[in-house]
Design a protein around this motif. Structure first.
Motif, mmCIF file in Angstrom:
data_model
loop_
_atom_site.group_PDB
_atom_site.id
_atom_site.type_symbol
_atom_site.label_atom_id
_atom_site.label_comp_id
_atom_site.label_asym_id
_atom_site.label_seq_id
_atom_site.Cartn_x
_atom_site.Cartn_y
_atom_site.Cartn_z
ATOM 1 N N UNK A 115 -63.212 -14.196 -23.322
ATOM 2 C CA UNK A 115 -64.310 -14.700 -24.389
ATOM 3 C C UNK A 115 -63.303 -16.607 -24.622
ATOM 4 N N UNK A 118 -67.923 -17.598 -23.116
ATOM 5 C CA UNK A 118 -68.868 -16.937 -23.923
ATOM 6 C C UNK A 118 -68.019 -16.241 -25.166
ATOM 7 N N UNK A 119 -68.728 -16.436 -26.493
ATOM 8 C CA UNK A 119 -69.163 -16.300 -27.136
ATOM 9 C C UNK A 119 -69.346 -15.734 -28.505
ATOM 10 N N UNK A 120 -69.735 -15.075 -30.089
ATOM 11 C CA UNK A 120 -70.960 -14.644 -30.457
ATOM 12 C C UNK A 120 -71.312 -15.720 -30.694
ATOM 13 N N UNK A 123 -71.997 -17.802 -35.975
ATOM 14 C CA UNK A 123 -73.661 -16.459 -36.993
ATOM 15 C C UNK A 123 -73.177 -15.410 -37.213
ATOM 16 N N UNK A 124 -73.135 -15.318 -35.851
ATOM 17 C CA UNK A 124 -72.432 -13.622 -35.890
ATOM 18 C C UNK A 124 -71.113 -13.225 -36.079
ATOM 19 N N UNK A 125 -70.442 -14.639 -35.825
ATOM 20 C CA UNK A 125 -68.661 -14.422 -36.487
ATOM 21 C C UNK A 125 -69.034 -14.678 -37.601
ATOM 22 N N UNK A 128 -69.881 -11.107 -39.234
ATOM 23 C CA UNK A 128 -68.579 -9.595 -39.124
ATOM 24 C C UNK A 128 -67.422 -10.426 -40.144
ATOM 25 N N UNK A 144 -59.615 -14.083 -39.051
ATOM 26 C CA UNK A 144 -61.021 -14.391 -38.176
ATOM 27 C C UNK A 144 -59.973 -15.301 -36.762
ATOM 28 N N UNK A 147 -55.471 -15.198 -33.423
ATOM 29 C CA UNK A 147 -55.340 -15.472 -31.893
ATOM 30 C C UNK A 147 -55.963 -15.808 -31.353
ATOM 31 N N UNK B 28 -55.639 -6.108 -29.196
ATOM 32 C CA UNK B 28 -56.654 -5.669 -28.715
ATOM 33 C C UNK B 28 -57.642 -5.287 -30.065
ATOM 34 N N UNK B 30 -57.919 -7.304 -32.614
ATOM 35 C CA UNK B 30 -58.084 -8.945 -33.204
ATOM 36 C C UNK B 30 -59.559 -9.190 -32.251
ATOM 37 N N UNK B 31 -59.467 -9.350 -31.120
ATOM 38 C CA UNK B 31 -60.467 -9.432 -29.667
ATOM 39 C C UNK B 31 -61.590 -8.759 -29.950
ATOM 40 N N UNK B 32 -61.107 -7.277 -30.306
ATOM 41 C CA UNK B 32 -63.336 -6.294 -30.268
ATOM 42 C C UNK B 32 -63.575 -6.746 -32.125
ATOM 43 N N UNK B 33 -62.430 -6.526 -33.119
ATOM 44 C CA UNK B 33 -63.541 -7.825 -33.950
ATOM 45 C C UNK B 33 -63.701 -8.886 -34.666
ATOM 46 N N UNK B 34 -63.433 -9.644 -33.921
ATOM 47 C CA UNK B 34 -63.553 -11.326 -33.673
ATOM 48 C C UNK B 34 -64.202 -12.259 -33.280
ATOM 49 N N UNK B 35 -63.959 -11.657 -31.712
ATOM 50 C CA UNK B 35 -64.662 -11.871 -30.197
ATOM 51 C C UNK B 35 -65.852 -10.974 -29.915
ATOM 52 N N UNK B 36 -65.713 -9.941 -30.128
ATOM 53 C CA UNK B 36 -66.533 -8.794 -29.342
ATOM 54 C C UNK B 36 -67.763 -8.981 -30.225
ATOM 55 N N UNK B 37 -67.549 -8.138 -31.538
ATOM 56 C CA UNK B 37 -68.193 -7.387 -32.238
ATOM 57 C C UNK B 37 -69.368 -8.667 -32.470
ATOM 58 N N UNK B 38 -68.598 -9.860 -32.969
ATOM 59 C CA UNK B 38 -70.002 -10.966 -33.055
ATOM 60 C C UNK B 38 -71.177 -11.385 -31.872
ATOM 61 N N UNK B 39 -69.996 -10.873 -30.507
ATOM 62 C CA UNK B 39 -71.157 -10.413 -29.282
ATOM 63 C C UNK B 39 -72.610 -9.543 -29.197
ATOM 64 N N UNK B 42 -75.387 -10.494 -32.173
ATOM 65 C CA UNK B 42 -76.535 -11.640 -32.209
ATOM 66 C C UNK B 42 -77.479 -10.877 -31.351
ATOM 67 N N UNK B 277 -78.893 -17.579 -35.213
ATOM 68 C CA UNK B 277 -78.463 -16.671 -34.268
ATOM 69 C C UNK B 277 -78.603 -16.723 -32.819
#
Lengths: 289, 307
Positions: A115, A118-120, A123-125, A128, A144, A147, B28, B30-39, B42, B277
């Motif tokens: 991370x 690369x990140x979303x 807009x995608x954030x 969410x 959001x 961490x 974990x 946090x990373x899945x929800x706020x970092x990976x879900x946005x990916x 896309x 996006x």
């Protein structure tokens, strides 16, 4: 034979550094001086370093502004709640990650480090955060950004240096991993908790991005948003400021500086005491950066 | 037999590490929800995202939004503004802390050194809103101090923040002012790790201070410099949104409008989520290519790299 040249160089370097230091601190002294000076001196541009015609009129106006009061209260709430959440999640996660033989250790580490590259994106954030119903609430300010990968890595590095003999003796006495963390590791590593807690607290105090994206109603606005509205969007005159006499334009200048000072004061005041913690944190972070 | 044995081992390990895994859980999530879900979010850049249908029910449109962006008249200006700002920042703000660290390293008076360091860290803790406010009020053509002194010195006042030509220098200077001291910490740490015997040997060989800096200090700092450089190259397109957003105004969009401020405007202010996006993903991929290239080159030409 080399002595004269050497001391000339030292003198030049010393001067350059002093000039640099002055450029860092002068703006703050200047703003303080202008905000504490009388109107007519500000208009003439006669204030440089020492306030002239000392008065605290603009500060009274600023502190009477209801927007500032609400914003201050919100910011303090966000800082306390946010720092507590961030620190808890980060320290627990960092401790688990510092155990190299933990199940899935490598997978989790890759998941987190990825991370950083690369990140979303915005807009995608946002979608969410909105999908979770966090928009226009304190949680949008706090979750959001809960961490910071950088802080997580600093803490992990720090915990990895904790003497494992101590932990093993705890395990033999029947403590589980969580109890080891709570009773043995935490008391010894208080300094890192203070450091990372401060990083988070300052980050939340200064956070404008989340507020801009996720907050809608005035009653939730933190200081940074109100500051921006007052200074950059020029909404100086809210309710009771119109009555200020003299050249409005110049009085606005002192008012703006007073708003800046009021919203920055907590950091300016605690900074000298906290500086060494910050530096220690940055140093630990750099070791394995 | 084998799979069962393996899954037994897994269960045993799971049981042994259950508290650690439990401690890892909030992080974990946090990373899945706020970092990976946005990916995964896309994917809306390939769809015609409709607020009411949601991400999955919205119709696919393929590369439509990418084509729109690449063909739009804004594209070239946005990309060049972003790259120019990023490269200018890299060229001036990246070496600044290295130079400051070298200067501080030459100072023998501990008091002076400590004073300069303490003072120069300070702006790092001030918010971008405050820095932008300071820049705009100090540079104001009517009431700002800078123009006040320009007038005293007999120059014409300059309307810095409404002239496109001034945006990049002002932005980069404010970045240096804000972060130079803080970034120095890492280089100073690298400096203290240098073996003093190297300097002694160089002095015996007759090297003056300048040669010592060139032949010992800089090579010893190289790993730190290279690694930070790679990180910075990755950020060329990803310039801090906050400060540019706060400093820019429509009058200077011809130099100050960058990809992230455009994404904010198009996406959040105008609700064009899919289009915004697609720009996000486009930039993120280019940034990733930058990092990989920089890392590849660093590994090829020196032994130091991130991975």
């Amino acid at each position: 034979m080399k002595k004269p040249q050497f001391s000339f160089m030292s003198l030049a370097i010393g001067l350059v550094l002093l000039l640099l230091a002055a450029s860092m601190i002068y703006p703050f002294l200047y703003m303080l001086a202008v905000s504490l000076s009388g109107d007519k001196y500000v208009i003439k541009g006669a204030v440089t370093l020492i306030p002239k015609g000392l008065n605290t009129k603009v500060y009274r106006i600023v502190l009477d502004d209801p927007r500032i009061f609400t914003a201050y209260r919100n910011t303090i709430l966000y800082v306390f709640v946010g720092t507590a959440i961030s620190l808890a999640a980060t320290s627990l996660g960092a401790y688990a990650l510092s155990k190299k033989n933990m199940l899935f250790h490598t997978a989790f580490t890759y998941l987190i480090v990825f991370t950083m590259f690369f990140g979303g994106g915005m807009i995608p954030t946002f979608l969410v955060v909105r999908g979770l119903g966090l928009v226009d609430s304190i949680w949008g300010m706090v979750l959001p950004t809960a961490i910071s990968t950088w802080n997580l890595i600093i803490m992990r590095t720090f915990f990895a240096g904790f003497p494992s003999e101590l932990e093993e003796s705890g395990k033999i006495d029947g403590l589980n991993d969580f109890q080891v963390f709570y009773y043995l590791v935490m008391p010894v590593t208080k300094a890192i908790f203070a450091t990372i807690g401060l990083f988070y607290a300052v980050g939340i105090w200064n956070n404008f991005y989340s507020a801009l994206l996720y907050l809608r109603s005035q009653e939730h606005f933190p200081l940074q948003v109100v500051l921006r509205n007052i200074i950059l969007a020029g909404q100086v005159r809210s309710s009771n400021v119109t009555s200020v006499g003299g050249d409005q334009l110049v009085v606005e200048e002192s008012l703006k500086y007073a708003v800046i000072m009021v919203s920055t004061l907590p950091i300016l005041l605690v900074y000298p005491f906290l500086q060494k913690y910050f530096v220690k944190g940055a140093m630990i972070g750099s070791v394995k950066g | 037999m084998m799979p069962e044995g393996r899954s037994n081992r897994l269960m045993r390990k799971l049981n042994k590490d259950k508290y650690l895994l439990l401690m890892q859980l909030p992080c974990l999530i946090y990373y899945l929800v706020f970092r990976y879900a946005p990916m995964f979010g896309l994917v809306i850049s390939f769809k015609n995202y409709n607020l009411f249908k949601g991400v999955w029910a919205s119709p696919w449109v393929g590369l439509k939004y990418y084509r729109t962006f690449l063909n739009s008249p804004d594209f070239f200006e946005l990309l060049s503004n972003t790259v120019l700002l990023g490269v200018t920042k890299l060229a001036f703000a990246f070496p600044a802390p290295i130079i400051l660290a070298l200067l501080l390293n030459e100072v023998t008076a501990t008091f002076l050194k400590r004073f300069v360091q303490t003072v120069s860290y300070l702006p790092h803790f001030i918010s971008n809103v405050v820095v932008a406010s300071m820049v705009l009020t100090f540079l104001s053509p009517s009431t700002g101090v800078v123009n006040h002194y320009l007038k005293v010195l007999g120059f014409h006042p300059v309307n810095f923040m409404s002239e496109p030509g001034w945006f990049r220098p002002v932005y980069v200077l404010s970045e240096i002012w804000q972060h130079v001291g803080w970034e120095t910490i890492i280089y100073l740490a690298a400096l203290t790790a240098i073996d003093p015997q190297l300097y002694e040997a160089a002095r015996i060989d007759g090297a003056n201070r300048w040669r010592q800096t060139l032949n010992i200090t800089l090579p010893c700092m190289a790993p730190t410099i290279i690694i930070l450089f790679i990180f910075n190259v990755g950020d060329v397109l990803d310039i801090g949104f906050e400060k540019v957003f706060l400093l820019a105004s429509p009058a200077i969009y011809s130099t100050a409008d960058i990809i992230s401020t455009y994404v904010y405007r198009v996406g959040l202010s105008q609700g064009n989520y899919s289009y915004a996006a697609s720009i996000d993903l486009f930039t993120a991929i280019i940034s990733l290519i930058f990092v990989f290239t920089a890392n590849f080159l660093a590994r090829k030409f020196s032994e130091h790299s991130i991975w």
